[in-house]
Write an enzyme that holds these catalytic residues in place. Sequence first.
Site: not given
Length: 274
Positions: A2-3, A112
Site C-alpha cells: 500500500p502506497e 510478513r
Amino acid sequence: MPEMPEVEIIRCNLEVHVKGKLIQDVKVLLPRQIKWPLPEAFAALLIGRTISAVRRKGKYLLFEMENGVLLVVHLRMTGRLCYKAKDNEPDPYMRIQFLFKDGDGLVYGDTRTLGTLYALREDELWRIAGLADMGPEPLSGAFTPLYLMEKLQKHRGKIKSFLLNQKYIGGLGNIYADECLILSSIHPERRGSSLSMEEIQKLHAAINRVIQEGIEDGGTTFRDYRNGNGEKGSHQERLYAYGRTGEPCRLCGEPIKKMEVGGRGTHFCSYCQK
DNA sequence: CAATAGCCCTGGTGGC
DNA sequence: TGCCACCAGGGCTATT
C-alpha cells in the site's frame, strides 16, 4: 504494497464503518508489531474509547478517539485492515484484533509482520519519526514545482531514491515512483540536481497524476493489497512501467527493462527515459 | 550531513 | 514431488 492511494482508499472505506464505534477489547496476537507504548498500555489506551475520525498522512493511518488518543497504523508491505461483521470468516494472518461493543470488529492482518502500530496523543506524534519528518504529500498545496526544485537542486543522489524518501515527498512507494518517472521521461538514475526546470515541472505533474489516478482506480493490487472491505483495486491494469518487464512500453513499444536502483527493483523504458 | 548497505519478515516462485 | 535459494521492499539502524 500500500502506497498513498491505497491507504487513502482504506481510510475512506473504513471511516464509514468505524466512525462512532466503541472499542470494547483489543487482542494483541503479535506484540512485537506494537511499537509504542508497551502492548498492555497500548490496549489500555484504546479500550473504552470511541472512534471519532479516520485520518491519513502519507502512508500512515490515524484513528482518532473522542478523547484525543490516536491509533496510528503503518501497513508497510503486507499489512491490511479489514472491517469484519460479527460472522465473517477470520483472517489467517490476524495479528491485532479490535472488537467493538456492537459485536463487529476491525482486524489488522499482516503476512510478513513488518507493519507497525502505535497509540499516543497528538502532542506525542514526534515519537514516530517517519510521521514527524514527512515532507508534503502529492496533491497538497505545499507540494509545488518550486518546492520540488528547491529540494532537487541540493540532491546529489538518484532521482528514484529521492522520490522514495518520505522526508521529501510523503506517500510515494516503489510502484508510483516508477510510474511518475516513465510518464515524465526521466531516467531513474538521473541525479536530482541535473533536472531542468521543464523536467521538474513534468515530474511534478506526473506525480500528482499517478496519485490521483491511483485513487480513482481504487488503488493498485499487485499481490496483497486489499481495501478496507477486502476488495482489490484496478490501477495495476493501467500501469506503464511497474511489473511490466519485457512487455512493450505503452508510449513507444520498446520492451520495459528492469534494474536495481538504490536497492529497489526499478522498471523503466530505456528509449523514453533519458 | 548524506548516501548506502544491511536488516527485518514470510509466502510464492523457479530451478533441479 | 520435494527441497531450497531467492525475491518482493518500506523504513529503520549502522556504517562510510
